[in-house]
Scaffold this active site. Structure first.
Site, PDB file in Angstrom:
ATOM      1  CG  HIS A 164    -135.626   2.551 -11.093  1.00 53.40           C
ATOM      2  ND1 HIS A 164    -136.835   2.380 -11.743  1.00 53.40           N
ATOM      3  CD2 HIS A 164    -135.468   3.889 -10.958  1.00 53.40           C
ATOM      4  CE1 HIS A 164    -137.373   3.561 -11.988  1.00 53.40           C
ATOM      5  NE2 HIS A 164    -136.561   4.490 -11.514  1.00 53.40           N
ATOM      6  CB  CYS A 165    -131.105   3.572 -14.809  1.00 48.36           C
ATOM      7  SG  CYS A 165    -129.844   4.782 -15.276  1.00 48.36           S
ATOM      8  CB  VAL A 166    -131.928   8.026 -11.002  1.00 50.42           C
ATOM      9  CG1 VAL A 166    -132.438   7.266  -9.798  1.00 50.42           C
ATOM     10  CG2 VAL A 166    -130.404   8.120 -10.975  1.00 50.42           C
TER      11      VAL A 166
END
Length: 317
Positions: A164-166
């Site tokens: 999951h890429c912020v």
């Protein structure tokens, strides 16, 4: 010792869950960095130089501006493709048709589904966690396709989840992984171009040479150079890591999981591994999209079916 290292790696992913509250702030931050960079390169330096430098200076400014805008278009296209593309969700009522964990090619029979270790709960089969034949997510209350993982940030299972890429406020999975790689690629090229183009101004700043422009413009140029140099070095590391993952047909999560696996069943060779991410159509390799032909011919691009090594499947039978 190995388990301790794996635990620390997973803590990195857990740390990302604390950043979920940032939401679209990260998108605004990215656009802010792009805006500052655009001002420093185009408005403050190479835009004016295009008309005032003359000769080789004007030609250099033209080349920089053309490359800068071309890469910026591809960077933003790739970025928003990652942001707006669903990484891949498990279809409703999806059921496993093969024993994905041990590689058996025969469909699961009715007796498998009626096995005493399986129970019925709200019309959904729930497997015993000790049974490796069927993967089931108790949080989503559904079966999990091969290479699918549950994302605690999104609160759902994601097909071929990488992380999951912020920065993109989204999961990176089967349907947008290529777009994420292109985003890294064009970010590296763009930040490298900006760093090199502003390097003479950065050197002049410390040589006490006469630099045209207001103090605000000079400060913006200095800040832009430092930011882009930092992004160039950091993105290069991520890009190298993900290239190695693509060549091995694995994800960031699977890279930790398979440390105890001597042979990776999904590694079909570099060429086929590459095609499972970028497709066969070379015209689409460097743009964030797939051809209809590739989507039809390569099931892996849909995130539900992945070919495996026949020899490893035979060993598991």
């Amino acid at each position: 010792m190995h388990r301790s290292g794996a635990l620390m790696a997973w803590n990195v992913f857990k740390f990302c869950t604390a950043l979920r509250g940032l939401g679209s702030v990260m998108i605004l931050m990215v656009l802010g960095i792009v805006g500052v960079t655009y001002y420093a390169v185009v408005v403050s330096n190479y835009g004016p130089a295009l008309f005032t430098a003359g000769g080789f200076g004007s030609l250099t400014a033209l080349v920089v501006l053309v490359l800068f805008h071309g890469l910026l278009v591809m960077l933003l296209w790739s970025y928003f493709s990652v942001v707006l593309t669903d990484p891949g969700s498990v279809p409703p009522n999806w059921r496993p048709s093969v024993d994905e964990e041990v590689g058996e090619g025969a469909p699961l029979s009715a007796s498998d589904f009626n096995n005493p270790i399986l129970t019925m709960h709200q019309s959904t089969l729930i497997s015993d966690p000790g049974d490796p034949r069927i993967r089931f997510c108790r949080k989503c209350n559904q079966f999990k396709p091969p290479r699918c993982h549950h994302c605690s940030v999104c609160g759902r299972c994601v097909l071929k989840m990488d992380h999951h890429c912020v920065w993109v406020v989204n999961c990176v999975g089967a349907l947008n992984y290529k777009f994420f790689l292109l985003f890294l690629f064009y970010t590296f090229l763009e930040t490298t171009l900006v760093t090199l183009s502003l390097l003479p101004h950065f050197i002049a700043f410390f040589n006490d040479g006469e630099i045209p422009g207001t103090p605000g413009m000079l400060a913006t140029t200095f800040l832009t150079f430092v930011l882009n140099l930092a992004f160039t070095l950091s993105v290069l590391g991520f890009l190298i890591m993900h290239i190695s993952l693509v060549m091995g047909n694995t994800t960031t999560i699977e890279a930790y999981e398979k440390k105890t696996t001597p042979k990776w069943r999904y590694d079909l060779g570099r060429r086929r591994n590459f095609e499972q991410v970028f497709g066969l159509d070379k015209k689409h390799w460097f743009i964030p999209s797939y051809s209809d032909e590739d989507l039809r011919r390569i099931p892996a691009l849909q995130g539900l079916e992945y070919p495996t090594k026949p020899d490893l499947d035979a060993q598991d039978l």
